[in-house]
Design a protein around this motif. Structure first.
Motif, PDB file in Angstrom:
ATOM      1  N   GLN A 115      -3.609  -4.472   2.125  1.00 25.14           N
ATOM      2  CA  GLN A 115      -3.447  -3.157   1.503  1.00 25.14           C
ATOM      3  C   GLN A 115      -2.988  -2.156   2.546  1.00 25.14           C
ATOM      4  OE1 GLN A 115      -6.876  -0.609   0.198  1.00 25.14           O
ATOM      5  NE2 GLN A 115      -6.068  -0.975  -1.870  1.00 25.14           N
ATOM      6  N   ARG A 138      -2.223  -3.139  -3.750  1.00 20.63           N
ATOM      7  CA  ARG A 138      -1.911  -3.203  -2.322  1.00 20.63           C
ATOM      8  C   ARG A 138      -1.633  -1.825  -1.723  1.00 20.63           C
ATOM      9  NH1 ARG A 138       1.457  -8.514  -0.614  1.00 20.63           N
ATOM     10  NH2 ARG A 138       0.283  -8.010   1.277  1.00 20.63           N
ATOM     11  N   SER A 140      -3.126   1.914  -1.071  1.00 17.11           N
ATOM     12  CA  SER A 140      -4.300   2.789  -1.086  1.00 17.11           C
ATOM     13  C   SER A 140      -3.913   4.221  -1.413  1.00 17.11           C
ATOM     14  CB  SER A 140      -5.018   2.730   0.261  1.00 17.11           C
ATOM     15  OG  SER A 140      -4.140   3.092   1.325  1.00 17.11           O
TER      16      SER A 140
END
Length: 301
Positions: A115, A138, A140
């Motif tokens: 991520q 993936r 944030s």
């Protein structure tokens, strides 16, 4: 407004006002990652939560040096060159942003990063949106800076702006016209889309003009724009599945898109924050890197 970070302040003091440093710190390593039918040139440095910086047209990943150096104090910073541009390979196709989002996924896979936050500018916005729409788990956070997204919000109105004639400029004849005159063609972008053209320094112009004069680079650049119609179709399909749910920061240059960036992104995302880079046109990292870095760092934290 946050105080300028120590790392960014040191960079600004070390670099003459009329120049820009394109050398990443020694801690950054470069690698070429073969993925998705292309080879993507990537710089990686720092440690901590991942953040990927994605450039747009008229520049390469070199634009992000001051921000990358600052963020690497507490982030793993990943800076690719888009396919066809910079030191990435020049494949014959795949310039729709859905495919290029797959390039970014391949880069993250190779680096074993699950991520990341993404900070993008110009055409990088379009690739970043396609990535966030396809791989929402993936991403944030997403920051998009000073360029619209094909097929999203007021896209058709944006296309009517006469300054954007280059969206339809391309093909073999146009490539022949520009061959050997890459600097002349690119100066038009750097001058007309700046609040203060002199802030896009002569060393920066020479640097990018040389990269865009590489075999296949101008063809690839034209192909990025030629894919917009397909991008609009793809983005409408993404949007039909719902808006982005991760936090989104929409940033405009004060003398360019300004608050319109947030207007555009509210058509595509549920949680949109708005910011404006003061005194800047489109080229935010040349015209006001301090404010741009502060805005992005505040959002990431």
């Amino acid at each position: 407004m946050r105080l300028i970070s120590v790392a960014l302040l040191a960079w600004l003091m070390a670099v003459p006002a009329d120049a820009q440093n394109f050398d990443y710190p020694a801690e950054f390593k470069t690698q070429d990652i073969a993925t998705n039918g292309a080879t993507i040139h990537v710089r990686v440095g720092g440690a901590g939560p991942a953040v990927m910086l994605v450039h747009g047209y008229g520049e390469t990943g070199d634009m992000w040096v001051p921000m990358a150096e600052d963020l690497a104090r507490d982030h793993l910073v990943i800076v690719p060159d888009l396919r066809g541009l910079g030191l990435s390979s020049k494949p014959p196709g795949g310039f729709d942003k859905k495919t290029q989002a797959g390039d970014l996924a391949g880069v993250l896979d190779a680096l074993k990063v699950d991520q990341t936050a993404i900070v993008a500018h110009d055409i990088g916005n379009m690739v970043a949106y396609a990535f966030a729409a396809q791989y929402p788990d993936r991403v944030s956070k997403l920051a998009v800076i000073d360029a619209p997204i094909p097929g999203i919000g007021p896209w058709e109105e944006v296309l009517k702006n006469p300054l954007l004639w280059h969206f339809r400029f391309g093909g073999p004849d146009m490539e022949r016209l520009v061959a050997g005159r890459e600097r002349i063609y690119l100066d038009r972008f750097w001058n007309e889309f700046s609040a203060t053209p002199a802030r896009f320094s002569e060393p920066a112009r020479e640097h990018y003009a040389a990269l865009y004069a590489m075999p296949g680079a101008m063809h690839s650049g034209f192909a990025q724009f030629a894919a917009f119609d397909q991008d609009a179709i793809d983005n409408q399909a993404f949007l039909a599945n719902g808006k982005l749910k991760m936090p989104v920061l929409a940033v405009g240059g004060e003398k360019s898109f300004g608050p319109m960036m947030a207007t555009v992104m509210r058509f595509a995302a549920e949680d949109v924050q708005e910011a404006v880079v003061p005194g800047s046109g489109h080229w935010i990292m040349e015209e006001n890197p301090e404010a741009t870095d502060q805005i992005v760092r505040s959002f990431l934290q």
